[in-house]
Design a protein around this motif. Sequence first.
Motif, PDB file in Angstrom:
ATOM      1  N   GLN A 124     -52.486 -26.522  38.798  1.00 49.79           N
ATOM      2  CA  GLN A 124     -51.876 -25.649  39.802  1.00 49.79           C
ATOM      3  C   GLN A 124     -51.258 -24.395  39.174  1.00 49.79           C
ATOM      4  N   THR A 180     -56.384 -23.381  44.178  1.00 50.85           N
ATOM      5  CA  THR A 180     -56.236 -22.549  45.385  1.00 50.85           C
ATOM      6  C   THR A 180     -57.528 -22.373  46.164  1.00 50.85           C
ATOM      7  N   ALA A 187     -48.294 -19.885  49.115  1.00 52.77           N
ATOM      8  CA  ALA A 187     -47.985 -21.147  48.434  1.00 52.77           C
ATOM      9  C   ALA A 187     -48.183 -21.091  46.926  1.00 52.77           C
ATOM     10  N   ASN A 188     -48.798 -20.025  46.417  1.00 54.00           N
ATOM     11  CA  ASN A 188     -49.112 -19.962  44.990  1.00 54.00           C
ATOM     12  C   ASN A 188     -48.736 -18.602  44.413  1.00 54.00           C
TER      13      ASN A 188
END
Length: 420
Positions: free
Chosen positions: A339, A359, A374-375
């Motif tokens: 991640q 992703t 979210a990233n």
Amino acid sequence: MIVVFVLAALLVLAAFVALHWWAWRRLVRDTTSGPGPARRTGTAVLVAGPVLMFGALVAEQAHAPFWLQRTLGWPGFLWMALCLYLLLALAAGEAVRPLVRRLVARRAGVEPREVVRETVPPAPGAVPPAREPEAESEAESEKPAAPSRRLFVSRVVGGAVATAAVGTVGLGTYGVLKGPRVKRITVPLAKLPRAAHGFRIAVVSDIHLGPVLGRGFAQRVVDTVNATQPDLIAVVGDLVDGSVEDLGPAAAPLAGLRARHGSYFVTGNHEYFSGAAQWVEQVRELGLHPLENARTELPAFDLAGVNDLQGESEGQGPDFARALGDRDTSRAVVLMAHQPAQIHEAVRHGVDLQLSGHTHGGQLFPGNFVAEAANPTVAGLDTYGDTRLYVTRGAGAWGPPTRVGAPSDITVVELASKQA
């Protein structure tokens, strides 16, 4: 907490039902002149699609027999993607519908409904003029024309909506099934010795072998990777969506990966949904080297790997100190971490380059906006402090075997020495 979850689930279900009712109204009811085979067929499709979709999701989450997962997977997951693009296309269709209606009315020589003709009231006591037979005939002939125009407009807009949605999903699915493309980037590293200038790492992530993408897809990935003739292969998680028992044969082609310095593997979040310990042993048998919070010293730099964040649920989360502690800090270190969110720990531990996936680049537009929220990085090369981060969009796809606006890739990262 349970009450909130139930309410949220009910809201999602209500929205899902409303979408399908809207789709049925615009694509089936409004485009057919009455009950008949066409309307029954359209209704059946819009009922069967969501049923198959929920069936595919439940079968996968409940670890149903693999044959059942495969049977439901293709139609169910494809319907998931089709729902998204039907929604977007229907919204666009509502915007253009009035324009199409006006255009059709003009071509028919009839003013749109919104235009009201000015009339002069007759004088008191005046006898209204008799209508000529031809005028009366024209007026009568126009009466059934209105519903015909409405039907024509509905068919034009509905056909465009369905074509756009099906075409988008079809092209996006073809892009996944034909296999990932090769992307190449160069990353300079200050500590990399001159002798390692041009060292090539093939970065592979998010293959997602499962009920939909199987052995044939794995073989295409292996062939694509080997064709790049890399010095090292880094498989950075989310290899599978299922158990070793079900997917062991599908993963078998990975034994054919070839690189001068070997192939390495770290877990992704989906491994922990599929039996991470078993898959770590399985990839080891296939010739890959798992890096579970571990590090190996290569001739020119250190290669480290940390477990995925999802492993914390099993007490097997990432341990940067174990993977990167007591190392020679004068040597460059490349970190494999599934991640991108793990980049902040990588910076604190002096990592030179982190390789990640997770992703999918958003996978289905406009999912990229959700992925961005979210990233820290959704795709490509970025810099955090003194650490470079590269995020691949991944080789496969989760859920729908479809990508729109985020093509799959295998990336060859070529390391460059600043001393060269």
